[in-house]
Motif scaffolding. Structure first.
Motif, mmCIF file in Angstrom:
data_model
loop_
_atom_site.group_PDB
_atom_site.id
_atom_site.type_symbol
_atom_site.label_atom_id
_atom_site.label_comp_id
_atom_site.label_asym_id
_atom_site.label_seq_id
_atom_site.Cartn_x
_atom_site.Cartn_y
_atom_site.Cartn_z
ATOM 1 N N LYS A 1 6.201 -13.634 -7.233
ATOM 2 C CA LYS A 1 5.164 -12.695 -6.810
ATOM 3 C C LYS A 1 5.515 -12.097 -5.454
ATOM 4 O O LYS A 1 5.308 -10.903 -5.211
ATOM 5 C CB LYS A 1 3.808 -13.394 -6.776
ATOM 6 N N GLY A 2 6.046 -12.918 -4.557
ATOM 7 C CA GLY A 2 6.471 -12.416 -3.255
ATOM 8 C C GLY A 2 7.579 -11.391 -3.381
ATOM 9 O O GLY A 2 7.594 -10.375 -2.675
ATOM 10 N N ILE A 3 8.528 -11.636 -4.283
ATOM 11 C CA ILE A 3 9.625 -10.683 -4.515
ATOM 12 C C ILE A 3 9.076 -9.347 -4.997
ATOM 13 O O ILE A 3 9.489 -8.271 -4.529
ATOM 14 C CB ILE A 3 10.622 -11.261 -5.537
ATOM 15 N N ARG A 4 8.139 -9.384 -5.917
ATOM 16 C CA ARG A 4 7.580 -8.145 -6.458
ATOM 17 C C ARG A 4 6.808 -7.370 -5.396
ATOM 18 O O ARG A 4 6.891 -6.136 -5.320
ATOM 19 C CB ARG A 4 6.671 -8.460 -7.650
ATOM 20 N N LEU A 5 6.063 -8.104 -4.572
ATOM 21 C CA LEU A 5 5.314 -7.438 -3.502
ATOM 22 C C LEU A 5 6.263 -6.828 -2.478
ATOM 23 O O LEU A 5 6.071 -5.680 -2.038
ATOM 24 C CB LEU A 5 4.378 -8.435 -2.820
ATOM 25 N N TRP B 1 6.397 -7.363 10.161
ATOM 26 C CA TRP B 1 7.090 -6.455 9.261
ATOM 27 C C TRP B 1 6.107 -5.785 8.304
ATOM 28 O O TRP B 1 6.303 -4.626 7.922
ATOM 29 C CB TRP B 1 8.138 -7.230 8.449
ATOM 30 N N ILE B 2 5.078 -6.495 7.918
ATOM 31 C CA ILE B 2 4.086 -5.965 6.973
ATOM 32 C C ILE B 2 2.772 -5.747 7.709
ATOM 33 O O ILE B 2 2.163 -6.696 8.207
ATOM 34 C CB ILE B 2 3.883 -6.933 5.794
ATOM 35 N N GLN C 1 -0.453 -14.224 -0.747
ATOM 36 C CA GLN C 1 0.968 -13.905 -0.919
ATOM 37 C C GLN C 1 1.504 -13.085 0.251
ATOM 38 O O GLN C 1 2.641 -13.299 0.706
ATOM 39 C CB GLN C 1 1.180 -13.144 -2.234
ATOM 40 N N ILE C 2 0.710 -12.163 0.763
ATOM 41 C CA ILE C 2 1.143 -11.367 1.918
ATOM 42 C C ILE C 2 1.303 -12.269 3.145
ATOM 43 O O ILE C 2 2.262 -12.141 3.918
ATOM 44 C CB ILE C 2 0.136 -10.240 2.213
#
Length: 270
Positions: free
Chosen positions: A30-34, A86-87, A69-70
């Motif tokens: 899920k982290g990769i997709r986000l 970064w986000i 997840q963020i």
């Protein structure tokens, strides 16, 4: 293959791998997709709906799952060179990737040759049975675990043929960092499946579990055991790789220093 770079990081979108200074970082699917969704629109606000669709396609989830997840991604990435995140949060909208991102197309052959993701070997499960000819049970469970683990892109799996050739040998012969061992005991209408995850560098046991099941539909049993085992060991792999990544990035700090400062991930963080 598309590679996106920011700061000390490189994200390989086709393989779903995040590297820091050439070393893989443990990020769940899920982290990769986000991260992919944010990196493909650097500096732009990406809505929460779009991000949830990217991470949980076709599934209705609570917004709090996205926040978790963020937060995990921010913790893993750390601060940028200016000390910021970064986000960034875009109030009432979603999130945006705040750092500078550059991209380059590179041949997949060179990327494969430099693949530094951790390697796990699933060794064939042994079988102890009152009845002869039950080897198919153990081999089926082994195959299903390999197939289930292959869904995760941040580590590699020893191919089936190579793993089965190592039936009675050490996993580190293939350079595997982790090895999953197991055995199946069959008595009348009962099955007992034991499994353990080993760090091949020092022989440390990272995880072990035992499952007792009634002998019923063989395929259903194989599926259930594979999902249980994979669901249990993937967080353990994440924790192990997270500890290694933290140690690499914090110089000479000892493991005890990391624990005292709360820098070693817990299972909940993973």
């Amino acid at each position: 293959m598309q590679r996106l770079t920011f700061g000390p990081f490189m994200f390989e979108s086709a393989r779903g791998v995040l590297l820091r200074d050439g070393r893989p970082m443990p990020v769940n699917q899920k982290g990769i997709r986000l991260l992919a969704a944010l990196l493909l629109a650097p500096g732009e606000a990406v809505s929460k709906t779009a991000l949830m669709d990217a991470a949980w396609p076709g599934t209705a989830v609570e917004e709090s799952n996205l926040s978790v997840q963020i937060a995990a991604l921010r913790k893993l990435l750390g601060a940028d060179h200016d000390g910021g995140e970064w986000i960034a949060t875009v109030p009432r909208v979603g999130y945006r990737f705040a750092g500078a991102v550059s991209g380059a197309d590179t041949p997949s052959e060179s990327a494969d040759a430099a693949d530094v993701r951790p390697l796990i070997a699933v060794l064939p499960f042994g079988i102890v049975s009152e009845e002869p000819g039950k080897e198919y049970l153990a081999d089926g469970i082994t195959n299903d675990i390999i197939t289930a683990l292959a869904r995760y892109r941040w580590f590699r799996i020893v191919v089936r043929g190579s793993a089965f050739a190592l039936r009675d040998k050490a996993a580190d012969q293939l350079g595997a960092r982790y090895a999953l061992h197991g055995n199946v005991r069959h008595a009348r209408e009962r099955l007992r499946i034991s499994a353990q995850l080993i760090d091949t560098r020092d022989g440390a046991h990272l995880w072990a579990e035992r499952y007792d099941l009634a002998m019923a539909d063989v395929f259903a049993i194989q599926d259930e055991i594979a999902e249980r085992v994979v669901g249990a060991i993937e967080p353990e792999l994440l924790k192990s790789e997270s500890r290694l990544a933290i140690v690499r990035n914090t110089g000479n700090m000892t493991a005890w220093d990391l624990v005292r400062q709360g820098m070693v991930f817990s299972q909940g963080d993973a």
